[in-house]
Design an enzyme around this catalytic site. Structure first.
Site, PDB file in Angstrom:
ATOM      1  N   ASP A  15     -24.121  31.278   1.923  1.00  0.00           N
ATOM      2  CA  ASP A  15     -22.659  31.193   1.985  1.00  0.00           C
ATOM      3  C   ASP A  15     -22.196  29.900   2.661  1.00  0.00           C
ATOM      4  O   ASP A  15     -22.850  29.403   3.571  1.00  0.00           O
ATOM      5  CB  ASP A  15     -22.122  32.415   2.755  1.00  0.00           C
ATOM      6  CG  ASP A  15     -20.657  32.665   2.478  1.00  0.00           C
ATOM      7  OD1 ASP A  15     -20.111  32.079   1.508  1.00  0.00           O
ATOM      8  OD2 ASP A  15     -20.046  33.441   3.217  1.00  0.00           O
ATOM      9  N   ASN A  63     -17.914  37.890  -7.489  1.00  0.00           N
ATOM     10  CA  ASN A  63     -17.634  36.451  -7.647  1.00  0.00           C
ATOM     11  C   ASN A  63     -16.969  36.109  -8.988  1.00  0.00           C
ATOM     12  O   ASN A  63     -16.471  34.999  -9.159  1.00  0.00           O
ATOM     13  CB  ASN A  63     -18.909  35.613  -7.458  1.00  0.00           C
ATOM     14  CG  ASN A  63     -19.357  35.523  -6.013  1.00  0.00           C
ATOM     15  OD1 ASN A  63     -20.545  35.473  -5.711  1.00  0.00           O
ATOM     16  ND2 ASN A  63     -18.407  35.494  -5.083  1.00  0.00           N
TER      17      ASN A  63
HETATM   18  C1  IPE Z   1     -21.368  36.385  -0.863  1.00  0.00           C
HETATM   19  O1  IPE Z   1     -20.535  35.311  -0.589  1.00  0.00           O
HETATM   20  C2  IPE Z   1     -22.006  36.228  -2.192  1.00  0.00           C
HETATM   21  C3  IPE Z   1     -22.974  35.135  -2.317  1.00  0.00           C
HETATM   22  C4  IPE Z   1     -23.399  34.377  -1.347  1.00  0.00           C
HETATM   23  C5  IPE Z   1     -23.511  34.943  -3.619  1.00  0.00           C
HETATM   24  P1  IPE Z   1     -18.952  35.403  -0.814  1.00  0.00           P
HETATM   25  O2  IPE Z   1     -18.406  34.131  -0.300  1.00  0.00           O
HETATM   26  O3  IPE Z   1     -18.644  35.755  -2.201  1.00  0.00           O
HETATM   27  O4  IPE Z   1     -18.545  36.623   0.126  1.00  0.00           O
HETATM   28  P2  IPE Z   1     -17.156  37.020   0.765  1.00  0.00           P
HETATM   29  O5  IPE Z   1     -16.163  37.060  -0.349  1.00  0.00           O
HETATM   30  O6  IPE Z   1     -16.795  35.976   1.779  1.00  0.00           O
HETATM   31  O7  IPE Z   1     -17.399  38.338   1.414  1.00  0.00           O
HETATM   32  C1  IPE Z   2     -21.487  30.646  -1.563  1.00  0.00           C
HETATM   33  O1  IPE Z   2     -20.577  29.720  -1.089  1.00  0.00           O
HETATM   34  C2  IPE Z   2     -21.716  30.516  -3.051  1.00  0.00           C
HETATM   35  C3  IPE Z   2     -21.285  31.666  -3.828  1.00  0.00           C
HETATM   36  C4  IPE Z   2     -20.707  32.730  -3.373  1.00  0.00           C
HETATM   37  C5  IPE Z   2     -21.522  31.603  -5.245  1.00  0.00           C
HETATM   38  P1  IPE Z   2     -19.024  29.970  -1.214  1.00  0.00           P
HETATM   39  O2  IPE Z   2     -18.560  29.371  -2.506  1.00  0.00           O
HETATM   40  O3  IPE Z   2     -18.665  31.387  -1.010  1.00  0.00           O
HETATM   41  O4  IPE Z   2     -18.489  29.093  -0.020  1.00  0.00           O
HETATM   42  P2  IPE Z   2     -17.264  29.433   0.940  1.00  0.00           P
HETATM   43  O5  IPE Z   2     -17.542  30.761   1.565  1.00  0.00           O
HETATM   44  O6  IPE Z   2     -16.032  29.480   0.083  1.00  0.00           O
HETATM   45  O7  IPE Z   2     -17.257  28.313   1.911  1.00  0.00           O
HETATM   46 MG    MG Z   3     -18.236  32.460   0.692  1.00  0.00          MG
END
Ligand code: IPE
Ligand code: IPE
Ligand code: MG
Length: 298
Positions: A15, A63
């Site tokens: 993340d 997602n």
């Molecule tokens: C969790 O990250 C899913 C992945 C790392 C693939 P998200 O960024 O989607 O999670 P939330 O929405 O902050 O809980």
């Molecule tokens: C994790 O990084 C990747 C996926 C969930 C696919 P994020 O895209 O959630 O990054 P933040 O949380 O918005 O910084």
């Molecule tokens: Mg995230």
């Protein structure tokens, strides 16, 4: 090197890609691209540390709610990366697997590449690398329930074991350690069943900055944890605080106390430390008394 306290199954909730890009004034997609170096680093470190199961959470069932351009770009980056890496992973003895609901929304290219990587590497046994794509912990549980119903398994035969056997990838063991980057402290619907007794580490870095040293620090933290699984016994780690020092600066060492007292090593060492500290205090007090009293009165 593997020890009794080493994690067998480590999962990374990768993340912080978006924030990494935003901090640099870049589009979020470049954060996803930058995540590739972290993935490289963690796979290499996991192989070196002899982790048997490494799972990377790449795309959740939630997602899909992101803007369409970001979703397409994630699919494209995933496809290119897998295409570039699959033979290198194969040479390293990695068995590649994908965890998640099959979906026509996953781009054709990525679906084909996931299929190819799984077939190519299916007999490898150095490490199982699972990438969770379109994965959701709840959807996995629903899938297991559906499978049981479809197979007409009688209610009394539905146990934790039989239920676990109906989850996708039933041979995958429970997760020992979940590492989530970026400062978020939640599962976000990741592998709910298999994380029932997982330990957690939350390194304060965004995923694109995650490197081998962060991974190793998380493994070291895990090795210090006491996993009791609801019981009261279990492996008791050595105390983290330094051993008590003697007045001469000697480190107290009590290798046999656990045998002598029939106590677990950690408790015996701690008890020994307290006893020695008490002895030193008594010796210091006696010495001070001797120095203040005239010899004739002794
Ligand atoms: C969790 O990250 C899913 C992945 C790392 C693939 P998200 O960024 O989607 O999670 P939330 O929405 O902050 O809980
Ligand atoms: C994790 O990084 C990747 C996926 C969930 C696919 P994020 O895209 O959630 O990054 P933040 O949380 O918005 O910084
Ligand atoms: Mg995230």
């Amino acid at each position: 090197m593997r020890t009794d306290t080493a994690a067998r199954h480590v999962a990374c909730i990768m993340d912080g890609n978006g924030r990494w890009a935003q901090q640099r004034g870049l589009p979020r997609t470049l954060g996803h691209k930058a995540a590739e170096s972290a993935i490289d680093a963690v796979i290499k470190a996991a192989l070196e540390e002899e982790v048997a199961w490494l799972t990377l959470f790449a795309f959740s069932t939630e997602n899909w709610s992101r803007p369409q351009e970001e979703v397409s770009s994630l699919m494209d980056i995933g496809y290119q990366f897998l295409r570039n890496k699959v033979h290198e992973w194969h040479r390293a003895g990695i068995r590649f697997r994908c965890l998640g609901e099959p979906s026509s929304r996953i781009s054709d290219g990525l679906r084909q590449e996931l299929q190819y990587a799984q077939q190519l590497t299916q007999d490898n046994d150095k490490m199982t690398l699972t990438v969770a794509v379109n994965h959701g912990g709840r959807s996995e549980i629903v899938r297991a329930a559906r499978n049981l119903i479809e197979e007409q398994v009688p209610a009394e035969e539905v146990t934790e074991e039989s239920f676990g056997q109906h989850l996708p990838k039933p041979d995958m063991p429970d997760v020992d350690l979940v590492i989530r980057t970026s400062g978020e402290h939640r599962l976000s619907n990741f592998a709910l069943w298999r994380c029932a007794y997982a330990e957690f580490a939350f390194p304060e870095v965004l995923w694109p900055d995650f490197r081998a040293e962060h991974f190793r620090q998380a493994l070291a933290l895990y090795a210090q944890r006491q996993r009791r699984f609801g019981g009261v016994t279990g492996s008791i780690p050595q105390p983290r605080s330094p051993q008590p020092q003697s007045p001469d600066g000697l480190v107290a060492s009590l290798p046999c106390l656990s045998n002598v007292l029939s106590l677990p090593g950690g408790i015996a060492t701690r008890l020994g430390g307290h006893l020695l500290t008490g002895l030193y205090d008594t010796a210091r007090y006696a010495k001070a008394q001797l120095e203040t009293r005239p010899t004739a009165r002794l």
